[in-house]
Design a protein around this motif. Structure first.
Motif, PDB file in Angstrom:
ATOM      1  N   HIS A  27       0.830  -1.208   0.000  1.00  0.00           N
ATOM      2  CA  HIS A  27       0.000   0.000   0.000  1.00  0.00           C
ATOM      3  C   HIS A  27       0.863   1.256   0.000  1.00  0.00           C
ATOM      4  O   HIS A  27       0.567   2.227  -0.701  1.00  0.00           O
ATOM      5  CB  HIS A  27      -0.920  -0.019   1.217  1.00  0.00           C
ATOM      6  N   ARG A  68      -5.913 -16.727   6.668  1.00  0.00           N
ATOM      7  CA  ARG A  68      -6.071 -17.280   5.327  1.00  0.00           C
ATOM      8  C   ARG A  68      -5.422 -16.383   4.272  1.00  0.00           C
ATOM      9  O   ARG A  68      -5.759 -16.449   3.092  1.00  0.00           O
ATOM     10  CB  ARG A  68      -7.548 -17.437   4.989  1.00  0.00           C
ATOM     11  N   GLU A 107      -5.885 -13.206   4.012  1.00  0.00           N
ATOM     12  CA  GLU A 107      -6.699 -12.038   3.701  1.00  0.00           C
ATOM     13  C   GLU A 107      -6.186 -10.821   4.480  1.00  0.00           C
ATOM     14  O   GLU A 107      -5.565 -10.975   5.532  1.00  0.00           O
ATOM     15  CB  GLU A 107      -8.174 -12.276   4.017  1.00  0.00           C
ATOM     16  N   SER A 108      -6.449  -9.640   3.960  1.00  0.00           N
ATOM     17  CA  SER A 108      -5.970  -8.435   4.632  1.00  0.00           C
ATOM     18  C   SER A 108      -6.933  -7.280   4.423  1.00  0.00           C
ATOM     19  O   SER A 108      -7.745  -7.286   3.502  1.00  0.00           O
ATOM     20  CB  SER A 108      -4.589  -8.043   4.096  1.00  0.00           C
ATOM     21  N   ALA A 109      -6.823  -6.306   5.320  1.00  0.00           N
ATOM     22  CA  ALA A 109      -7.545  -5.047   5.157  1.00  0.00           C
ATOM     23  C   ALA A 109      -6.563  -3.927   5.470  1.00  0.00           C
ATOM     24  O   ALA A 109      -5.868  -3.983   6.486  1.00  0.00           O
ATOM     25  CB  ALA A 109      -8.745  -4.981   6.091  1.00  0.00           C
ATOM     26  N   VAL A 110      -6.477  -2.953   4.594  1.00  0.00           N
ATOM     27  CA  VAL A 110      -5.654  -1.773   4.839  1.00  0.00           C
ATOM     28  C   VAL A 110      -6.601  -0.644   5.237  1.00  0.00           C
ATOM     29  O   VAL A 110      -7.463  -0.254   4.458  1.00  0.00           O
ATOM     30  CB  VAL A 110      -4.830  -1.375   3.601  1.00  0.00           C
ATOM     31  N   ILE A 111      -6.462  -0.198   6.462  1.00  0.00           N
ATOM     32  CA  ILE A 111      -7.394   0.780   7.024  1.00  0.00           C
ATOM     33  C   ILE A 111      -6.719   2.141   7.062  1.00  0.00           C
ATOM     34  O   ILE A 111      -5.571   2.263   7.488  1.00  0.00           O
ATOM     35  CB  ILE A 111      -7.810   0.333   8.436  1.00  0.00           C
ATOM     36  N   VAL A 144     -12.668  -5.570  12.256  1.00  0.00           N
ATOM     37  CA  VAL A 144     -12.112  -6.567  11.338  1.00  0.00           C
ATOM     38  C   VAL A 144     -11.574  -7.755  12.133  1.00  0.00           C
ATOM     39  O   VAL A 144     -11.791  -8.917  11.774  1.00  0.00           O
ATOM     40  CB  VAL A 144     -11.003  -5.943  10.464  1.00  0.00           C
ATOM     41  N   ILE A 166     -12.505  -8.875  15.040  1.00  0.00           N
ATOM     42  CA  ILE A 166     -13.619  -9.694  15.527  1.00  0.00           C
ATOM     43  C   ILE A 166     -14.101 -10.630  14.411  1.00  0.00           C
ATOM     44  O   ILE A 166     -14.299 -11.817  14.613  1.00  0.00           O
ATOM     45  CB  ILE A 166     -14.766  -8.800  16.041  1.00  0.00           C
ATOM     46  N   ARG A 167     -14.227 -10.076  13.197  1.00  0.00           N
ATOM     47  CA  ARG A 167     -14.700 -10.883  12.069  1.00  0.00           C
ATOM     48  C   ARG A 167     -13.668 -11.940  11.652  1.00  0.00           C
ATOM     49  O   ARG A 167     -14.018 -12.944  11.031  1.00  0.00           O
ATOM     50  CB  ARG A 167     -15.020  -9.976  10.882  1.00  0.00           C
ATOM     51  N   LEU A 168     -12.396 -11.686  11.971  1.00  0.00           N
ATOM     52  CA  LEU A 168     -11.349 -12.674  11.674  1.00  0.00           C
ATOM     53  C   LEU A 168     -11.279 -13.738  12.765  1.00  0.00           C
ATOM     54  O   LEU A 168     -10.376 -14.567  12.766  1.00  0.00           O
ATOM     55  CB  LEU A 168      -9.997 -11.985  11.481  1.00  0.00           C
TER      56      LEU A 168
END
Lengths: 376, 376
Positions: B91, B157, B159-163, B179, B181-183
């Protein structure tokens, strides 16, 4: 051919989009106001026929995400979906050549128009659901091999999250829903970025035009004091959504609705005017199935639309109220939405419904003694 | 001077980090195993003194995020924090020159070592909490002007999130927690990327070395059959954490713990061996305050550490059990953590505690008849 969308199109477009939204996809009044403001401020929007999009063009769909029960109270400024688009463009290191709806709906047919007005991009006349569905993996884009990731979720304070779950669109939905809940239950997104060639291969074509057709058919019938449902059936006959069935006429007798895990879930019931028959509709943001006297009459992906009986104005799930007089109709979906791979993603089983898919046009016509009739 | 961290350091380091983790920061046994495996597979890790980091170097801290109650059951493979680092690097369009802990703790002092072993990057001997805190805005980095955003959250897995929440580190925490919590309640992160110059200005220096000092002091006392707490107090005298107070000795009489909104929250109580006195500790992942007979004896940001009475082994909040014989100690924090701007972010009021901050070394020494004593 491309066409210029102006304020004059908005009433019909929003109404028609809300019909195709099958109870979800957002409130058409809010959607109309958002686009009107954007067009007044930034000028009209160019709508591209999918056949006109260059195969190599970068198309980035934009939308609102959230529970309609929340959307109803949390109106966007119009900047949020542009924030999502820009966040995804920055992540991709490329600029979009066009945006596109992901679904039909009172708000979600409109958000890409707001983005288009604000950015000067054209909008592609197509979408990825051909109706509204509650979850992001439920798009023909994904059914036919496009990955939703990376996607961007944006909030009203300019914050964003770029989510990348590789080829797992269901996992993407799960994480994006979590972010949306933390953003207050509604957010704006940019996802399923794809080439023009992929648009032609995977999108439901000309659904903005279709929404306008649906909305204007209803308006014209009102102006000419004819039956809007009959008029609508007549117009749909020439489209990919060729079959309309009147499922039920009656009065809403019960609505159970809860906002749960970021969705509006529940059911609504109606009784016929003679008190002899009963309609049950189940919804998760959108209507999933309509049962008449306990028998399935229309089920996802076919469209269950609940219209106000007098004016044929579509009623969204969050606006259903006890006592409303309604006409429930079923509309058939294009073949691309009924393939085995499409049904695996957004057919009855994908929602945990214990019914097989049966095309609405093949269900029996039931004529009730209190004046129900089939317009085709 | 830089030093090479090998397997031989791990027992002392993990134990000491868990003391500094004040009940949180993760289980030292799991942390130790993770680094041992990484060093065996990829080789030893270079630890850089903060003074050795080039002012223009890009330093990207890495960590685990989540409720210790979940961390306890969901052991990472070691690849997850590297996924987070790479997602953030992609990013940013830049590669990290070093990684660094964000906090002290049995796991979170170790995760950057795992990243370092796997990537070949050095680790900076410093962190952003000087202990463990439960939330991501509670870092000296943020207190002194570094933005946590953009940050990356990664799951098991890939997966990632860039916040990206701009300058709002509290909002970043809120979304990243969603995020996480959802992971599944635990995730790995890369955040507060900064220059070497900013490390020198905003980080608590030499906390990895400090953790090793703390852990070896306890071990040596055990080996020499002397009092580990006294030994620890003696060693801390020469550091930025100069004051140690014994707060209480007794037996755990009650533990109330719940996993809530992604955190482990609760309280633990102990009674003195003569039954005359009572200790209450409140925690949110980490210990926040220790009250003896209802009076505040040590409160955030100063460290409340609960040690096993016999071996002075630190006990994390998720491992507290009825009947454990414990010694609760308070340790003073460096001046950089006690400024008004630091207290605004992680002082008592930031946790909703109705107490003013009072340095642990200025609270009265209470000598209980059952043998409590102050080692300094």
């Amino acid at each position: 051919m491309s066409w210029l969308l102006t304020e004059d199109h908005l009433d019909d477009l929003a109404r028609g989009a809300a019909v195709l939204g099958t109870g979800g996809g957002g409130d058409p009044y809010v959607g109309r106001l958002l686009v009107r403001q954007a067009i007044r401020e930034f000028g009209p929007v160019t709508v591209l026929d999918p056949s006109e999009v260059d195969d190599g063009a970068l198309v980035v769909p934009t939308a609102q995400m959230g529970a309609p029960t929340v959307v109803h109270e949390k109106i966007p400024s119009g900047a949020e979906p542009v924030t999502a688009l820009r966040a995804l463009e920055d992540h991709l290191g490329a600029r979009a050549d066009a945006t596109m709806p992901i679904e039909c709906g009172g708000i979600n047919s409109m958000i890409p128009l707001v983005v288009a007005a604000r950015t000067g991009l054209p909008v592609v006349d197509a979408d990825g659901m051909g109706r509204a569905f509650p979850e992001l993996q439920m798009e023909t884009f994904g059914v036919y091999g496009i990955t939703g990731s990376p996607m961007a979720v944006a909030g009203e304070r300019g914050e964003s999250a770029v989510i990348d779950t590789g080829a797992d669109n269901r996992r993407m939905e799960w994480l994006a829903r979590g972010v949306t809940i933390r953003l207050g239950g509604v957010a704006h997104i940019a996802e399923y970025s794809m080439s023009g060639a992929d648009v032609k291969r995977t999108a439901i074509p000309r659904t903005l035009s279709l929404a306008h057709t649906v909305g204007s058919a209803i308006r014209e019938a009102r102006e000419h004091h004819t039956d809007p449902v009959a008029q609508l059936a007549d117009r749909l006959g020439d489209t990919l959504y060729g079959h309309l069935r009147v499922l039920f006429r009656g009065k809403i007798s019960d609505v159970e609705r809860r906002t749960e895990a970021g969705f509006a879930r529940g059911r609504a019931s109606a009784v016929s005017f003679d008190g002899e028959h009963r309609l049950d509709v189940e919804f998760q943001n959108e209507h999933l199935v309509a049962l008449v006297d306990g028998e399935v009459r229309c089920v996802v992906p076919d469209l269950v639309c609940v219209l106000d009986s007098e004016l044929a104005e579509p009623i969204t799930t969050e606006s259903l109220r006890y006592g409303q007089r309604v006409t429930a109709i079923g509309i058939s979906t294009p073949a691309i939405m009924r393939t085995p791979e499409a049904l695996a993603v957004f057919g009855p089983a994908a929602f945990g419904l214990p019914y097989d898919f049966r095309p609405v046009e093949s269900t029996p016509q039931v004529l009730h003694p209190d004046g129900d009739r089939t317009p085709r």
